[in-house]
Design a protein around this motif. Structure first.
Motif, PDB file in Angstrom:
ATOM      1  N   GLU A  16      47.735  40.238  37.309  1.00  0.00           N
ATOM      2  CA  GLU A  16      48.387  41.533  37.125  1.00  0.00           C
ATOM      3  C   GLU A  16      47.390  42.572  36.619  1.00  0.00           C
ATOM      4  O   GLU A  16      47.324  43.688  37.155  1.00  0.00           O
ATOM      5  N   ALA A  17      46.605  42.237  35.611  1.00  0.00           N
ATOM      6  CA  ALA A  17      45.638  43.188  35.043  1.00  0.00           C
ATOM      7  C   ALA A  17      44.594  43.598  36.070  1.00  0.00           C
ATOM      8  O   ALA A  17      44.223  44.775  36.164  1.00  0.00           O
ATOM      9  N   ILE A  18      44.105  42.643  36.838  1.00  0.00           N
ATOM     10  CA  ILE A  18      43.087  42.939  37.853  1.00  0.00           C
ATOM     11  C   ILE A  18      43.633  43.940  38.868  1.00  0.00           C
ATOM     12  O   ILE A  18      43.017  44.977  39.137  1.00  0.00           O
ATOM     13  N   PHE A  19      44.788  43.670  39.430  1.00  0.00           N
ATOM     14  CA  PHE A  19      45.303  44.528  40.496  1.00  0.00           C
ATOM     15  C   PHE A  19      45.913  45.812  39.964  1.00  0.00           C
ATOM     16  O   PHE A  19      45.887  46.837  40.645  1.00  0.00           O
ATOM     17  N   ARG A  20      46.382  45.819  38.746  1.00  0.00           N
ATOM     18  CA  ARG A  20      46.858  47.054  38.108  1.00  0.00           C
ATOM     19  C   ARG A  20      45.694  48.008  37.866  1.00  0.00           C
ATOM     20  O   ARG A  20      45.870  49.215  37.766  1.00  0.00           O
ATOM     21  N   SER A  21      44.470  47.494  37.799  1.00  0.00           N
ATOM     22  CA  SER A  21      43.272  48.281  37.513  1.00  0.00           C
ATOM     23  C   SER A  21      42.663  48.931  38.757  1.00  0.00           C
ATOM     24  O   SER A  21      41.648  49.610  38.652  1.00  0.00           O
ATOM     25  N   LEU A  22      43.250  48.715  39.912  1.00  0.00           N
ATOM     26  CA  LEU A  22      42.662  49.208  41.158  1.00  0.00           C
ATOM     27  C   LEU A  22      43.250  50.542  41.600  1.00  0.00           C
ATOM     28  O   LEU A  22      44.460  50.764  41.501  1.00  0.00           O
ATOM     29  N   ILE A  23      42.384  51.399  42.114  1.00  0.00           N
ATOM     30  CA  ILE A  23      42.804  52.666  42.701  1.00  0.00           C
ATOM     31  C   ILE A  23      43.555  52.342  43.996  1.00  0.00           C
ATOM     32  O   ILE A  23      43.078  51.570  44.824  1.00  0.00           O
ATOM     33  N   GLY A  24      44.724  52.911  44.152  1.00  0.00           N
ATOM     34  CA  GLY A  24      45.510  52.700  45.360  1.00  0.00           C
ATOM     35  C   GLY A  24      46.596  51.650  45.217  1.00  0.00           C
ATOM     36  O   GLY A  24      47.451  51.543  46.093  1.00  0.00           O
ATOM     37  N   VAL A  25      46.549  50.868  44.140  1.00  0.00           N
ATOM     38  CA  VAL A  25      47.637  49.925  43.876  1.00  0.00           C
ATOM     39  C   VAL A  25      48.681  50.685  43.069  1.00  0.00           C
ATOM     40  O   VAL A  25      48.398  51.189  41.986  1.00  0.00           O
ATOM     41  N   GLU A  26      49.867  50.784  43.629  1.00  0.00           N
ATOM     42  CA  GLU A  26      50.902  51.638  43.052  1.00  0.00           C
ATOM     43  C   GLU A  26      51.805  50.926  42.055  1.00  0.00           C
ATOM     44  O   GLU A  26      52.341  51.552  41.144  1.00  0.00           O
ATOM     45  N   LYS A  27      51.991  49.629  42.241  1.00  0.00           N
ATOM     46  CA  LYS A  27      52.891  48.880  41.366  1.00  0.00           C
ATOM     47  C   LYS A  27      52.493  47.415  41.391  1.00  0.00           C
ATOM     48  O   LYS A  27      52.145  46.885  42.441  1.00  0.00           O
ATOM     49  N   ILE A  54      44.343  54.337  50.761  1.00  0.00           N
ATOM     50  CA  ILE A  54      43.385  54.353  49.645  1.00  0.00           C
ATOM     51  C   ILE A  54      42.683  53.011  49.501  1.00  0.00           C
ATOM     52  O   ILE A  54      41.480  52.948  49.279  1.00  0.00           O
ATOM     53  N   ILE A  55      43.432  51.934  49.606  1.00  0.00           N
ATOM     54  CA  ILE A  55      42.867  50.586  49.495  1.00  0.00           C
ATOM     55  C   ILE A  55      43.436  49.734  50.625  1.00  0.00           C
ATOM     56  O   ILE A  55      44.644  49.751  50.875  1.00  0.00           O
ATOM     57  N   THR A  56      42.572  49.018  51.303  1.00  0.00           N
ATOM     58  CA  THR A  56      43.002  48.258  52.476  1.00  0.00           C
ATOM     59  C   THR A  56      43.455  46.851  52.091  1.00  0.00           C
ATOM     60  O   THR A  56      43.118  46.341  51.020  1.00  0.00           O
ATOM     61  N   LEU A  57      44.163  46.240  53.015  1.00  0.00           N
ATOM     62  CA  LEU A  57      44.553  44.849  52.844  1.00  0.00           C
ATOM     63  C   LEU A  57      43.307  43.971  52.708  1.00  0.00           C
ATOM     64  O   LEU A  57      43.256  43.075  51.862  1.00  0.00           O
ATOM     65  N   ALA A  58      42.282  44.247  53.504  1.00  0.00           N
ATOM     66  CA  ALA A  58      41.022  43.484  53.422  1.00  0.00           C
ATOM     67  C   ALA A  58      40.380  43.625  52.047  1.00  0.00           C
ATOM     68  O   ALA A  58      39.866  42.640  51.493  1.00  0.00           O
ATOM     69  N   ASP A  59      40.419  44.828  51.464  1.00  0.00           N
ATOM     70  CA  ASP A  59      39.883  45.027  50.105  1.00  0.00           C
ATOM     71  C   ASP A  59      40.640  44.160  49.103  1.00  0.00           C
ATOM     72  O   ASP A  59      40.038  43.507  48.253  1.00  0.00           O
ATOM     73  N   LEU A  60      41.959  44.160  49.205  1.00  0.00           N
ATOM     74  CA  LEU A  60      42.778  43.388  48.271  1.00  0.00           C
ATOM     75  C   LEU A  60      42.501  41.892  48.396  1.00  0.00           C
ATOM     76  O   LEU A  60      42.389  41.193  47.385  1.00  0.00           O
ATOM     77  N   VAL A  61      42.367  41.415  49.617  1.00  0.00           N
ATOM     78  CA  VAL A  61      42.076  39.995  49.833  1.00  0.00           C
ATOM     79  C   VAL A  61      40.707  39.651  49.249  1.00  0.00           C
ATOM     80  O   VAL A  61      40.557  38.647  48.551  1.00  0.00           O
ATOM     81  N   GLU A  62      39.715  40.484  49.502  1.00  0.00           N
ATOM     82  CA  GLU A  62      38.374  40.217  48.975  1.00  0.00           C
ATOM     83  C   GLU A  62      38.370  40.197  47.453  1.00  0.00           C
ATOM     84  O   GLU A  62      37.813  39.284  46.827  1.00  0.00           O
ATOM     85  N   ILE A  63      38.994  41.181  46.840  1.00  0.00           N
ATOM     86  CA  ILE A  63      39.057  41.227  45.374  1.00  0.00           C
ATOM     87  C   ILE A  63      39.780  39.993  44.845  1.00  0.00           C
ATOM     88  O   ILE A  63      39.345  39.384  43.864  1.00  0.00           O
ATOM     89  N   HIS A  64      40.845  39.600  45.503  1.00  0.00           N
ATOM     90  CA  HIS A  64      41.583  38.406  45.082  1.00  0.00           C
ATOM     91  C   HIS A  64      40.691  37.159  45.120  1.00  0.00           C
ATOM     92  O   HIS A  64      40.670  36.371  44.174  1.00  0.00           O
ATOM     93  N   LEU A  65      39.955  36.998  46.207  1.00  0.00           N
ATOM     94  CA  LEU A  65      39.099  35.812  46.341  1.00  0.00           C
ATOM     95  C   LEU A  65      38.028  35.753  45.265  1.00  0.00           C
ATOM     96  O   LEU A  65      37.688  34.671  44.778  1.00  0.00           O
ATOM     97  N   SER A  67      38.218  37.107  42.269  1.00  0.00           N
ATOM     98  CA  SER A  67      38.735  37.239  40.903  1.00  0.00           C
ATOM     99  C   SER A  67      39.435  35.978  40.395  1.00  0.00           C
ATOM    100  O   SER A  67      40.015  35.976  39.316  1.00  0.00           O
ATOM    101  N   HIS A  68      39.394  34.915  41.194  1.00  0.00           N
ATOM    102  CA  HIS A  68      39.896  33.619  40.726  1.00  0.00           C
ATOM    103  C   HIS A  68      39.111  32.519  41.451  1.00  0.00           C
ATOM    104  O   HIS A  68      38.268  32.805  42.284  1.00  0.00           O
ATOM    105  N   SER A  69      39.370  31.295  41.112  1.00  0.00           N
ATOM    106  CA  SER A  69      38.640  30.159  41.700  1.00  0.00           C
ATOM    107  C   SER A  69      39.196  29.840  43.085  1.00  0.00           C
ATOM    108  O   SER A  69      39.911  28.854  43.275  1.00  0.00           O
ATOM    109  N   SER A  70      38.834  30.652  44.059  1.00  0.00           N
ATOM    110  CA  SER A  70      39.418  30.533  45.397  1.00  0.00           C
ATOM    111  C   SER A  70      38.836  29.385  46.218  1.00  0.00           C
ATOM    112  O   SER A  70      39.305  29.128  47.328  1.00  0.00           O
TER     113      SER A  70
END
Length: 169
Positions: A16-27, A54-65, A67-70
């Protein structure tokens, strides 16, 4: 619907903190999530809405990978399933393509699955926005803050730096 996504991989407070900190993530909401592929098994996760201009699906997937032990299939995977929960077959297909492209950046195989979101149950209200409501909590300082500092370093152009800097003081 293609501007919503579910994510799981580490504790929902961290995600939650990681994705709440991103530009373009609204909720971002945290809780328990499952998929149509395995609808009896809930794990910690978040659901988010984002502005795809503002932020793409690809950006979100990359950040997710990153930001944890993927790539780690550790013992806590029953509670922390490494997954991207999609809202449509089209979104799932796109996520699978992104995962395939990003695999080149990892030495080990990515274990993160692209699944179809079935159900999401919010965690208690007092846990929502856990990091930003009280960033001085020991868990926030010892576990979440280092992840956010890594996020700022690796994805600095995607981070809402003023928001994050205020919380990290």
């Amino acid at each position: 619907m293609d501007n919503k996504l579910g994510l799981g991989g580490s504790c929902y407070w961290c995600t939650e903190a990681i994705f709440r900190s991103l530009i373009g993530v609204e909720k971002v909401e945290q809780g328990w999530i499952n998929s149509f592929e395995n609808n009896e098994w809930f794990s910690e996760g978040v659901c988010l809405a984002f502005d795809k201009n503002i932020i793409t699906l690809a950006d979100l997937v990359e950040i997710h990978l990153f930001s944890h032990s993927s790539t780690s299939n550790h013992l806590k995977r029953d509670k922390y399933r490494s997954a991207i929960y999609c809202n449509s077959i089209e979104q799932q297909t796109e996520v699978k393509g992104v995962l395939s492209v990003l695999q080149k950046q990892f030495e080990q195989p990515i274990i993160t699955q692209a699944l179809l979101l079935n159900e999401f149950k919010l965690s208690s209200e007092h846990y929502q926005d856990y990091f930003y409501t009280a960033p001085d909590r020991p868990f926030c300082q010892n576990i979440i803050a280092p992840k956010l500092l890594n996020l700022m370093e690796r994805f600095k152009n995607k981070v809402n730096t003023p928001l994050l800097n205020k919380a990290l003081k």
